[in-house]
Design a protein around this motif. Sequence first.
Motif, mmCIF file in Angstrom:
data_model
loop_
_atom_site.group_PDB
_atom_site.id
_atom_site.type_symbol
_atom_site.label_atom_id
_atom_site.label_comp_id
_atom_site.label_asym_id
_atom_site.label_seq_id
_atom_site.Cartn_x
_atom_site.Cartn_y
_atom_site.Cartn_z
ATOM 1 N N TYR A 1 0.792 -1.180 -0.033
ATOM 2 C CA TYR A 1 -0.096 -0.146 0.033
ATOM 3 C C TYR A 1 0.897 1.217 -0.047
ATOM 4 O O TYR A 1 0.592 2.260 -0.842
ATOM 5 N N TYR A 2 1.891 1.314 0.904
ATOM 6 C CA TYR A 2 2.543 2.369 1.033
ATOM 7 C C TYR A 2 3.544 2.434 -0.316
ATOM 8 O O TYR A 2 4.160 3.498 -0.648
ATOM 9 N N GLY A 3 3.783 1.454 -0.938
ATOM 10 C CA GLY A 3 4.678 1.169 -2.044
ATOM 11 C C GLY A 3 4.046 2.093 -3.224
ATOM 12 O O GLY A 3 4.746 2.727 -4.072
ATOM 13 N N TYR A 4 2.744 2.601 -3.340
ATOM 14 C CA TYR A 4 1.940 3.343 -4.278
ATOM 15 C C TYR A 4 2.224 4.684 -4.106
ATOM 16 O O TYR A 4 2.074 5.442 -5.020
ATOM 17 N N GLN A 5 2.872 5.020 -3.115
ATOM 18 C CA GLN A 5 3.255 6.608 -2.809
ATOM 19 C C GLN A 5 4.751 6.699 -3.104
ATOM 20 O O GLN A 5 5.260 7.884 -2.759
ATOM 21 N N THR A 6 5.628 5.841 -3.570
ATOM 22 C CA THR A 6 7.175 5.980 -3.724
ATOM 23 C C THR A 6 7.133 6.588 -5.389
ATOM 24 O O THR A 6 6.165 6.808 -5.803
ATOM 25 N N GLY A 7 8.091 7.275 -5.350
ATOM 26 C CA GLY A 7 8.568 7.912 -6.659
ATOM 27 C C GLY A 7 8.306 7.020 -7.670
ATOM 28 O O GLY A 7 8.301 7.532 -8.934
ATOM 29 N N TYR A 8 8.783 5.888 -7.589
ATOM 30 C CA TYR A 8 8.650 4.909 -8.799
ATOM 31 C C TYR A 8 7.321 4.731 -9.433
ATOM 32 O O TYR A 8 7.056 4.778 -10.533
ATOM 33 N N PHE A 9 6.601 4.701 -8.564
ATOM 34 C CA PHE A 9 5.056 4.516 -8.776
ATOM 35 C C PHE A 9 4.402 5.855 -9.349
ATOM 36 O O PHE A 9 3.589 5.856 -10.232
ATOM 37 N N LYS A 10 4.423 6.711 -8.490
ATOM 38 C CA LYS A 10 4.068 8.057 -8.896
ATOM 39 C C LYS A 10 4.420 8.734 -10.199
ATOM 40 O O LYS A 10 3.821 9.201 -10.939
ATOM 41 N N SER A 11 5.430 8.353 -10.543
ATOM 42 C CA SER A 11 5.927 9.061 -12.027
ATOM 43 C C SER A 11 5.603 8.049 -12.950
ATOM 44 O O SER A 11 5.843 8.392 -14.179
ATOM 45 N N ARG A 12 5.007 6.950 -13.000
ATOM 46 C CA ARG A 12 4.489 6.076 -13.834
ATOM 47 C C ARG A 12 3.135 5.869 -13.897
ATOM 48 O O ARG A 12 2.501 4.923 -14.619
ATOM 49 N N SER A 13 2.381 6.546 -13.023
ATOM 50 C CA SER A 13 0.919 6.349 -13.017
ATOM 51 C C SER A 13 0.344 7.541 -12.665
ATOM 52 O O SER A 13 0.698 8.542 -12.018
ATOM 53 N N GLU A 14 -0.952 7.585 -13.075
ATOM 54 C CA GLU A 14 -1.872 8.748 -12.781
ATOM 55 C C GLU A 14 -2.101 8.841 -11.194
ATOM 56 O O GLU A 14 -2.465 7.543 -10.542
ATOM 57 N N THR A 15 -3.021 9.635 -10.608
ATOM 58 C CA THR A 15 -3.282 9.918 -9.340
ATOM 59 C C THR A 15 -4.394 9.003 -9.160
ATOM 60 O O THR A 15 -4.681 8.277 -8.098
ATOM 61 N N ASP A 16 -5.392 9.104 -10.148
ATOM 62 C CA ASP A 16 -6.762 8.089 -9.759
ATOM 63 C C ASP A 16 -6.283 6.615 -9.918
ATOM 64 O O ASP A 16 -6.724 5.798 -8.965
ATOM 65 N N LEU A 17 -5.350 6.166 -10.517
ATOM 66 C CA LEU A 17 -5.015 5.073 -10.597
ATOM 67 C C LEU A 17 -4.047 4.544 -9.358
ATOM 68 O O LEU A 17 -4.317 3.347 -8.828
ATOM 69 N N GLN A 18 -3.453 5.471 -8.726
ATOM 70 C CA GLN A 18 -2.897 5.295 -7.463
ATOM 71 C C GLN A 18 -4.005 4.928 -6.309
ATOM 72 O O GLN A 18 -3.637 4.031 -5.432
#
Length: 272
Positions: free
Chosen positions: A222-239
């Motif tokens: 769950y907290y991994g979706y807040q890392t830079g790796y995921f944020k830079s590759r997905s939209e906020t809604d998808l997060q």
Amino acid sequence: MSESEQQQAVVSRTQRAVDYGSTIRTESHRQPSFVLVQSPRRYSKMSHSTLSSGHEAQDRLQRLEYFLNVLNQMCIGFVTIYMSYLTLRTGLAGTGLHAWLVTIGFSFFMAEGVMIHYGGNVLTNGYKRQTKTTIHWVLLTLGGGCGAAGALIKMIQKGFLLQSIHGKLGMTAFILCILAMSSGLSALFSQRLKKLITPLLNKTFHNFLGFACFVIALVTQYYGYQTGYFKSRSETDLQILMKCLTLTSLVLSSYGPMKALYQKCVNISHQF
């Protein structure tokens, strides 16, 4: 009439005649005899409507469990497929390899493994217990191996200096995973180790460690979706969607293990 005949006549009059259903009534009426019969005990019986309502409630509960399990399988499938697509598209190296291994290990293999013995699992409900146990060991071995390898890759990259919540939880999940896999071996040979520890305590301890590892691992995801790796590759809604699906999978997957762990604790309390 002679005196002997008169005596015989008198004797015959005093003898009682047995009536076998003749219509001629004798002068001496037989007094009716009554036998006291105890009234039969009354047992409370469930009415047909009560039984049918009980079966209907049980069927509804079972259908609800099946529905929630199908929903859980959809959540697990979506998270696994999307993370595999994201990491394979960007390349399995460094953080990408870490994210793919922990997702496959914890979110897929371990989630499916902890639900194997759950009666509401639509995928394994028709299997025998021995078959379920074999599948459980295979899935948990694959899940623990992939998850531990993925966490170890990231810890080596960071030099084991993890400051974020995601990193600290990941290290905790790694340690619990190693302990759970080690306790799994002791639970596998619980009959041989029963002189040291009872099989019930051994398996309960293993279930507790495995369940704790799974919960910590999914919270780390769950907290991994807040890392830079995921944020830079997905939209906020998808997060937000991935967070909701991961938490939903965590809650629905935990019902079966918590139920089994509670039953084992009850059995332990009865023994001791």
